[in-house]
Design a protein around this motif. Structure first.
Motif, short mmCIF file in Angstrom:
data_model
loop_
_atom_site.label_atom_id
_atom_site.label_comp_id
_atom_site.label_asym_id
_atom_site.label_seq_id
_atom_site.Cartn_x
_atom_site.Cartn_y
_atom_site.Cartn_z
N UNK A 56 0.74 -1.26 0.02
CA UNK A 56 -0.01 -0.01 -0.16
C UNK A 56 0.62 1.23 0.17
N UNK A 57 2.18 1.01 0.14
CA UNK A 57 2.96 2.42 0.46
C UNK A 57 3.03 3.12 -1.03
N UNK A 58 3.32 2.53 -2.19
CA UNK A 58 3.65 3.34 -3.46
C UNK A 58 2.46 4.20 -3.64
N UNK A 59 1.11 3.83 -3.54
CA UNK A 59 -0.11 5.04 -3.83
C UNK A 59 -0.10 6.11 -2.67
N UNK A 101 13.40 10.57 -4.82
CA UNK A 101 12.45 9.72 -4.10
C UNK A 101 11.73 8.80 -5.06
N UNK A 102 11.15 9.32 -6.10
CA UNK A 102 10.40 8.40 -6.99
C UNK A 102 10.96 7.39 -7.70
N UNK A 103 12.49 7.72 -8.01
CA UNK A 103 13.17 6.65 -8.32
C UNK A 103 13.48 5.44 -7.55
N UNK A 104 13.77 5.85 -6.31
CA UNK A 104 14.09 5.02 -5.10
C UNK A 104 12.90 4.04 -4.70
N UNK A 105 11.68 4.60 -4.72
CA UNK A 105 10.32 4.03 -4.62
C UNK A 105 10.31 2.91 -5.86
N UNK A 107 12.62 1.54 -7.62
CA UNK A 107 13.63 0.38 -7.74
C UNK A 107 13.14 -0.56 -6.83
N UNK A 108 12.77 0.02 -5.53
CA UNK A 108 12.39 -0.98 -4.23
C UNK A 108 11.38 -1.71 -4.81
N UNK A 215 0.59 3.44 -11.62
CA UNK A 215 1.51 4.21 -10.78
C UNK A 215 2.87 4.44 -11.75
N UNK A 216 3.40 3.67 -12.16
CA UNK A 216 4.56 3.36 -13.14
C UNK A 216 4.36 4.50 -14.26
N UNK A 217 3.30 4.40 -14.98
CA UNK A 217 3.09 5.27 -15.79
C UNK A 217 2.95 6.82 -15.64
#
Length: 244
Positions: A56-59, A101-105, A107-108, A215-217
């Protein structure tokens, strides 16, 4: 004779209005990000009983990033209008931080994708075993099975040690009798008791993956906008410094 001072003034004015227009679009995109994040969280969050915080973290991060983007865009608009060198540098630095931050999320999420899937399956297995002991687990399973038209974690056979709930079955047409516990737990499939054959894990996983694609798009689109914003801000800041 070429008037270099006039050319620099024209260049600065051009960048100024370009950056101001960009930041208006950027501010709107921040609102769009918040809306997309909220809708995704609403879509996936209804099955949060079976999901860890990592899923649930990404959104949630996207909603936070959207709010930051809106504030940063406001800073960029103000810096462009005031032609402030330091505000523009601060704007570019904020965009760079958001980009990282977006890049790190991203990749994780990619690295732990398989681990998250297995973790969610384990949570569902444990919750199914508690079905008859916990009202929370019972309500969660009845809701997910009814809404997604599925049964068990991987298949209806997961309920072998526990009586299959009525939410695993449906009445196929209007006017047909409602499912019964005997029919739902019978191997026989007839007109009055249709057993959902798909497991719920794959259906929840599919919903989570569809949400991830959105989310990726959105993330890629915003990242490209952020790069353009950083370049424009640095260009304008350099023009201001040269003029000074």
């Amino acid at each position: 004779m070429i008037d270099f001072a006039k050319m620099k003034t024209c260049e600065l004015s051009l960048i100024k209005y370009l950056l101001f227009g960009f930041n208006l679009v950027f501010a709107i995109s921040g609102i769009v990000i918040i809306i997309v994040g909220a809708l995704t969280l609403s879509e996936v969050g209804q099955f949060q009983h079976f999901m860890e915080g990592r899923i649930l973290a990404p959104p949630v991060v996207l909603i936070v990033v959207g709010a930051i983007v809106f504030l940063v865009a406001s800073l960029g608009c103000y810096g462009a209008i005031r032609e402030s060198y330091y505000m523009l540098i601060a704007f570019a630095a904020c965009l760079l931080v958001v980009f990282i931050i977006e890049l790190a999320v991203g990749i994780t999420a990619a690295v732990y994708h398989n681990e998250i899937d297995q973790s969610m399956k384990n949570v569902m297995d444990e919750s199914l075993a508690r079905y008859e002991k916990s009202d929370m687990d019972k309500n969660a399973w009845d809701k997910v099975q009814s809404e997604l038209q599925c049964c068990g974690v991987s298949s209806p056979n997961d309920w072998n040690k526990t009586k299959r709930p009525l939410s695993c079955c449906e009445a196929p047409r209007e006017g047909a009798p409602p499912p019964t516990e005997e029919g739902c737990n019978s191997a026989k499939v007839d007109e009055s008791n249709i057993l959902f054959s798909s497991g719920c894990f794959e259906k929840i996983k599919m919903k989570a993956e569809n949400a991830s694609r959105v989310l990726i798009g959105v993330g890629i689109g915003i990242a490209l906008i952020e790069v353009i914003g950083i370049l424009l801000a640095c260009w304008m800041a350099l023009s201001i410094k040269n003029r000074s």
